[in-house]
Design a protein around this motif. Sequence first.
Motif, PDB file in Angstrom:
ATOM      1  N   ALA A 126      39.878  43.687  40.980  1.00 54.00           N
ATOM      2  CA  ALA A 126      39.663  42.713  42.044  1.00 54.00           C
ATOM      3  C   ALA A 126      39.417  41.355  41.403  1.00 54.00           C
ATOM      4  O   ALA A 126      38.918  41.258  40.278  1.00 54.00           O
ATOM      5  CB  ALA A 126      38.487  43.109  42.920  1.00 54.00           C
ATOM      6  N   LEU A 127      39.767  40.309  42.136  1.00 53.58           N
ATOM      7  CA  LEU A 127      39.687  38.952  41.609  1.00 53.58           C
ATOM      8  C   LEU A 127      39.063  38.054  42.666  1.00 53.58           C
ATOM      9  O   LEU A 127      39.515  38.018  43.812  1.00 53.58           O
ATOM     10  CB  LEU A 127      41.088  38.442  41.263  1.00 53.58           C
ATOM     11  CG  LEU A 127      41.193  37.083  40.568  1.00 53.58           C
ATOM     12  CD1 LEU A 127      40.640  37.160  39.150  1.00 53.58           C
ATOM     13  CD2 LEU A 127      42.649  36.625  40.540  1.00 53.58           C
ATOM     14  N   VAL A 128      38.004  37.359  42.290  1.00 53.54           N
ATOM     15  CA  VAL A 128      37.407  36.372  43.182  1.00 53.54           C
ATOM     16  C   VAL A 128      37.689  34.997  42.582  1.00 53.54           C
ATOM     17  O   VAL A 128      37.602  34.804  41.379  1.00 53.54           O
ATOM     18  CB  VAL A 128      35.888  36.613  43.371  1.00 53.54           C
ATOM     19  CG1 VAL A 128      35.126  36.568  42.057  1.00 53.54           C
ATOM     20  CG2 VAL A 128      35.314  35.617  44.373  1.00 53.54           C
ATOM     21  N   HIS A 129      38.052  34.054  43.419  1.00 59.94           N
ATOM     22  CA  HIS A 129      38.407  32.727  42.922  1.00 59.94           C
ATOM     23  C   HIS A 129      37.829  31.677  43.846  1.00 59.94           C
ATOM     24  O   HIS A 129      37.876  31.821  45.071  1.00 59.94           O
ATOM     25  CB  HIS A 129      39.917  32.549  42.797  1.00 59.94           C
ATOM     26  CG  HIS A 129      40.726  33.482  43.627  1.00 59.94           C
ATOM     27  ND1 HIS A 129      40.884  34.812  43.287  1.00 59.94           N
ATOM     28  CD2 HIS A 129      41.400  33.310  44.785  1.00 59.94           C
ATOM     29  CE1 HIS A 129      41.648  35.403  44.189  1.00 59.94           C
ATOM     30  NE2 HIS A 129      41.955  34.524  45.118  1.00 59.94           N
ATOM     31  N   SER A 130      37.239  30.652  43.261  1.00 59.80           N
ATOM     32  CA  SER A 130      36.556  29.651  44.064  1.00 59.80           C
ATOM     33  C   SER A 130      36.931  28.256  43.588  1.00 59.80           C
ATOM     34  O   SER A 130      37.638  28.076  42.610  1.00 59.80           O
ATOM     35  CB  SER A 130      35.040  29.849  43.991  1.00 59.80           C
ATOM     36  OG  SER A 130      34.586  29.687  42.675  1.00 59.80           O
ATOM     37  N   LEU A 177      35.449  43.696  38.466  1.00 61.48           N
ATOM     38  CA  LEU A 177      35.660  42.446  39.182  1.00 61.48           C
ATOM     39  C   LEU A 177      35.824  41.313  38.184  1.00 61.48           C
ATOM     40  O   LEU A 177      35.067  41.211  37.217  1.00 61.48           O
ATOM     41  CB  LEU A 177      34.464  42.171  40.096  1.00 61.48           C
ATOM     42  CG  LEU A 177      34.431  40.815  40.809  1.00 61.48           C
ATOM     43  CD1 LEU A 177      35.537  40.729  41.854  1.00 61.48           C
ATOM     44  CD2 LEU A 177      33.059  40.594  41.457  1.00 61.48           C
ATOM     45  N   TYR A 178      36.804  40.454  38.431  1.00 63.53           N
ATOM     46  CA  TYR A 178      37.046  39.296  37.568  1.00 63.53           C
ATOM     47  C   TYR A 178      37.052  38.018  38.397  1.00 63.53           C
ATOM     48  O   TYR A 178      37.181  38.047  39.620  1.00 63.53           O
ATOM     49  CB  TYR A 178      38.371  39.453  36.818  1.00 63.53           C
ATOM     50  CG  TYR A 178      38.287  40.416  35.655  1.00 63.53           C
ATOM     51  CD1 TYR A 178      38.232  39.967  34.345  1.00 63.53           C
ATOM     52  CD2 TYR A 178      38.245  41.791  35.874  1.00 63.53           C
ATOM     53  CE1 TYR A 178      38.130  40.851  33.277  1.00 63.53           C
ATOM     54  CE2 TYR A 178      38.142  42.682  34.819  1.00 63.53           C
ATOM     55  CZ  TYR A 178      38.087  42.204  33.528  1.00 63.53           C
ATOM     56  OH  TYR A 178      37.989  43.081  32.479  1.00 63.53           O
ATOM     57  N   TYR A 179      36.914  36.893  37.689  1.00 58.91           N
ATOM     58  CA  TYR A 179      36.803  35.589  38.333  1.00 58.91           C
ATOM     59  C   TYR A 179      37.756  34.596  37.671  1.00 58.91           C
ATOM     60  O   TYR A 179      37.924  34.591  36.451  1.00 58.91           O
ATOM     61  CB  TYR A 179      35.370  35.081  38.207  1.00 58.91           C
ATOM     62  CG  TYR A 179      35.199  33.598  38.472  1.00 58.91           C
ATOM     63  CD1 TYR A 179      35.199  33.098  39.770  1.00 58.91           C
ATOM     64  CD2 TYR A 179      35.028  32.703  37.423  1.00 58.91           C
ATOM     65  CE1 TYR A 179      35.038  31.743  40.014  1.00 58.91           C
ATOM     66  CE2 TYR A 179      34.865  31.349  37.652  1.00 58.91           C
ATOM     67  CZ  TYR A 179      34.870  30.865  38.945  1.00 58.91           C
ATOM     68  OH  TYR A 179      34.720  29.531  39.180  1.00 58.91           O
TER      69      TYR A 179
END
Length: 227
Positions: free
Chosen positions: A109-113, A211-213
Motif C-alpha cells: 500500500a502507498l500513501v502520498h501527501s 505500507l510505504y510513503y
Amino acid sequence: MKISFCVICWRNDVKLLPKRISDIYGQTVQPDEILIVASGVPDDVVQSDNPDIKIYPFRDRMLPGAARNKGGELATGDVIVFCDVDDPISPQKCEIIKEIFTTNTEVDALVHSYSFMKGYETPVWSTIDMENIEVEKVTEKSPPRTPAVHPHKVDVLPNTNVLAPSGGRVHHGHMSCKREIFNELQYYEWMSLGEDGTFCRSILDSPNYDLYYTPLVLIKYTIDQHR
C-alpha cells in the motif's frame, strides 16, 4: 498491472468533478479504469458522455470510509487508487504509482501527501525523475494527542496520522493499495474524519502487509486572481 482510479465525490462538490476528470485525462500514464463514486447525489446530477468513465451515483450519503469501500468493491484493477474530488491530482500520479508497485514488490500500500495553502489556488507541480522516486517504508504511528472536544462527533479518533522515516507527517489521504489488501482490511465505515489515516494504521497493525510513503510532486499553490 491494471490501475483503477476511484474518485469520491459528494453533492456539494459536484462542480469540481470536471476538473478532476481533466486531471485524470492529463496523466502522463493513463489509468486502466476510472470510477466516480458520487455519494448523496441523485442519478441525474452526475453524468458523463464518456464511456470510459464509470459513474456510480448513490442517493443516500455515505461517510468517506463507506464511499471508498463501495469504490473498491466496484473497481476491477490490481491496484486501487483513492482520491477525493476536492484534491488536485499530479499529472504523474498514475505513472509514479504504476512504477512503484511494479518495481517494488514489497510495497502493498502507498500513501502520498502534499502541502498546500488555503485560498483560491492553482497547483504548481514539479517533474519527478522516474529513476529517482522517493519511497519510504512507514513503520510508526504519530504520537497520541488530546483530541479537540466535538460534542456532536463521537467517531473521530484522537490521532490517525502516521510518520514517514524522514519525519514527515502523513496526514493527507491519497491512498493506493493492492486489491488483496483492500479486500482483507477495507475502511472503517463509521468515520467522518481520518479515514485514510485509520486505514494506514490497519496496515501497520497487520503482520502481512507493508505500507510505504511518497511525497508526490506538488511544489506550491499560486493565488488565482481570475477566479
